[in-house]
Design a protein around this motif. Sequence first.
Motif, PDB file in Angstrom:
ATOM      1  N   SER A  27      51.131 -28.359  82.343  1.00 54.08           N
ATOM      2  CA  SER A  27      50.622 -29.600  81.774  1.00 54.08           C
ATOM      3  C   SER A  27      49.584 -29.260  80.722  1.00 54.08           C
ATOM      4  O   SER A  27      48.523 -28.721  81.045  1.00 54.08           O
ATOM      5  CB  SER A  27      49.986 -30.478  82.852  1.00 54.08           C
ATOM      6  OG  SER A  27      49.273 -31.545  82.248  1.00 54.08           O
ATOM      7  N   THR A  28      49.872 -29.598  79.480  1.00 56.71           N
ATOM      8  CA  THR A  28      48.888 -29.359  78.422  1.00 56.71           C
ATOM      9  C   THR A  28      47.736 -30.356  78.522  1.00 56.71           C
ATOM     10  O   THR A  28      46.632 -30.066  78.087  1.00 56.71           O
ATOM     11  CB  THR A  28      49.546 -29.462  77.030  1.00 56.71           C
ATOM     12  OG1 THR A  28      50.213 -30.719  76.929  1.00 56.71           O
ATOM     13  CG2 THR A  28      50.532 -28.338  76.822  1.00 56.71           C
ATOM     14  N   THR A  29      47.974 -31.506  79.140  1.00 58.18           N
ATOM     15  CA  THR A  29      46.919 -32.494  79.328  1.00 58.18           C
ATOM     16  C   THR A  29      45.916 -32.033  80.381  1.00 58.18           C
ATOM     17  O   THR A  29      44.713 -32.083  80.166  1.00 58.18           O
ATOM     18  CB  THR A  29      47.523 -33.855  79.762  1.00 58.18           C
ATOM     19  OG1 THR A  29      48.512 -34.233  78.800  1.00 58.18           O
ATOM     20  CG2 THR A  29      46.449 -34.926  79.846  1.00 58.18           C
ATOM     21  N   CYS A  30      46.418 -31.575  81.525  1.00 57.77           N
ATOM     22  CA  CYS A  30      45.549 -31.117  82.617  1.00 57.77           C
ATOM     23  C   CYS A  30      45.131 -29.658  82.458  1.00 57.77           C
ATOM     24  O   CYS A  30      44.240 -29.187  83.151  1.00 57.77           O
ATOM     25  CB  CYS A  30      46.254 -31.282  83.967  1.00 57.77           C
ATOM     26  SG  CYS A  30      46.693 -32.978  84.342  1.00 57.77           S
ATOM     27  N   ASN A  31      45.817 -28.926  81.566  1.00 60.32           N
ATOM     28  CA  ASN A  31      45.574 -27.509  81.346  1.00 60.32           C
ATOM     29  C   ASN A  31      45.750 -26.694  82.636  1.00 60.32           C
ATOM     30  O   ASN A  31      44.934 -25.841  82.961  1.00 60.32           O
ATOM     31  CB  ASN A  31      44.192 -27.285  80.731  1.00 60.32           C
ATOM     32  CG  ASN A  31      44.114 -25.979  79.993  1.00 60.32           C
ATOM     33  OD1 ASN A  31      45.137 -25.451  79.554  1.00 60.32           O
ATOM     34  ND2 ASN A  31      42.924 -25.438  79.863  1.00 60.32           N
ATOM     35  N   THR A  32      46.841 -26.982  83.357  1.00 57.51           N
ATOM     36  CA  THR A  32      47.127 -26.279  84.598  1.00 57.51           C
ATOM     37  C   THR A  32      48.640 -26.274  84.853  1.00 57.51           C
ATOM     38  O   THR A  32      49.377 -27.055  84.258  1.00 57.51           O
ATOM     39  CB  THR A  32      46.385 -26.940  85.785  1.00 57.51           C
ATOM     40  OG1 THR A  32      46.600 -26.171  86.962  1.00 57.51           O
ATOM     41  CG2 THR A  32      46.870 -28.354  86.022  1.00 57.51           C
ATOM     42  N   VAL A  33      49.083 -25.384  85.741  1.00 60.48           N
ATOM     43  CA  VAL A  33      50.500 -25.379  86.115  1.00 60.48           C
ATOM     44  C   VAL A  33      50.789 -26.589  86.994  1.00 60.48           C
ATOM     45  O   VAL A  33      49.887 -27.156  87.611  1.00 60.48           O
ATOM     46  CB  VAL A  33      50.906 -24.072  86.832  1.00 60.48           C
ATOM     47  CG1 VAL A  33      50.785 -22.899  85.913  1.00 60.48           C
ATOM     48  CG2 VAL A  33      50.110 -23.878  88.094  1.00 60.48           C
ATOM     49  N   LEU A  34      52.048 -26.961  87.057  1.00 61.54           N
ATOM     50  CA  LEU A  34      52.472 -28.105  87.859  1.00 61.54           C
ATOM     51  C   LEU A  34      53.366 -27.630  88.993  1.00 61.54           C
ATOM     52  O   LEU A  34      54.136 -26.692  88.827  1.00 61.54           O
ATOM     53  CB  LEU A  34      53.261 -29.097  86.997  1.00 61.54           C
ATOM     54  CG  LEU A  34      52.538 -29.709  85.805  1.00 61.54           C
ATOM     55  CD1 LEU A  34      53.519 -30.504  84.956  1.00 61.54           C
ATOM     56  CD2 LEU A  34      51.399 -30.602  86.266  1.00 61.54           C
ATOM     57  N   SER A  35      53.290 -28.315  90.109  1.00 65.59           N
ATOM     58  CA  SER A  35      54.236 -28.047  91.192  1.00 65.59           C
ATOM     59  C   SER A  35      55.580 -28.646  90.808  1.00 65.59           C
ATOM     60  O   SER A  35      55.665 -29.477  89.901  1.00 65.59           O
ATOM     61  CB  SER A  35      53.736 -28.676  92.497  1.00 65.59           C
ATOM     62  OG  SER A  35      53.802 -30.093  92.404  1.00 65.59           O
ATOM     63  N   ASN A  36      56.644 -28.255  91.491  1.00 65.22           N
ATOM     64  CA  ASN A  36      57.966 -28.836  91.228  1.00 65.22           C
ATOM     65  C   ASN A  36      57.930 -30.344  91.427  1.00 65.22           C
ATOM     66  O   ASN A  36      58.565 -31.091  90.693  1.00 65.22           O
ATOM     67  CB  ASN A  36      59.019 -28.208  92.143  1.00 65.22           C
ATOM     68  CG  ASN A  36      59.343 -26.795  91.739  1.00 65.22           C
ATOM     69  OD1 ASN A  36      59.055 -26.380  90.618  1.00 65.22           O
ATOM     70  ND2 ASN A  36      59.926 -26.036  92.638  1.00 65.22           N
TER      71      ASN A  36
END
Length: 189
Positions: A27-36
């Motif tokens: 997520s470029t908005t949250c600046n973190t990886v996302l779970s499935n």
Amino acid sequence: MESVWWAFKQIFNKGLVYRGSKIMPFSTTCNTVLSNFEAGSNYKDTKDPALYVTFPLVDEPDTNLIAWTTTPWTLPSNLACAVNSEFEYLKIKDEDSGKIYILAESRLKDVLKQTYIKKHTVLEKMKGKDLIGKKYVPLFDYFNYMTENNCFTIIEGKFVTKDAGTGIVHCAPGFGEEDYKACLEMGLI
């Protein structure tokens, strides 16, 4: 929290923890990886651009691999092209332009419908395994130094299918999980 760290230390001490890499949705908005779950919870059907790209062979500069991609933004990160070793491939000549292309025999009809190739001649028929190891010229020179690692080579890709594309898949290991696994397996990254 201390219990979790204690349990993790026990697992680590038994040699069951390793450091690795994995391609993950981000997520470029949250600046973190996302779970499935997070990546799938906001799923929307959209029309993505698709295009055909040619990669000239190093040993045969007049012959081009023709690949199809729905992720054109990954092309600058291309490190390999994959074929299925069991598929039949054709080398065809576009009679109008004189250009020579390689693609899966099973995809010929659809590719001809969607490209500017109107009249062609089949020059050669071969198995995918005969293409593996051939080198091609990358579209961009960002990773030219990776040629020393055997990048820009045709590799085996069991994930290459007959139901879409050209039977040749461009691999950008920084973007696709299958691309990453295939390039890692071949020692390209």
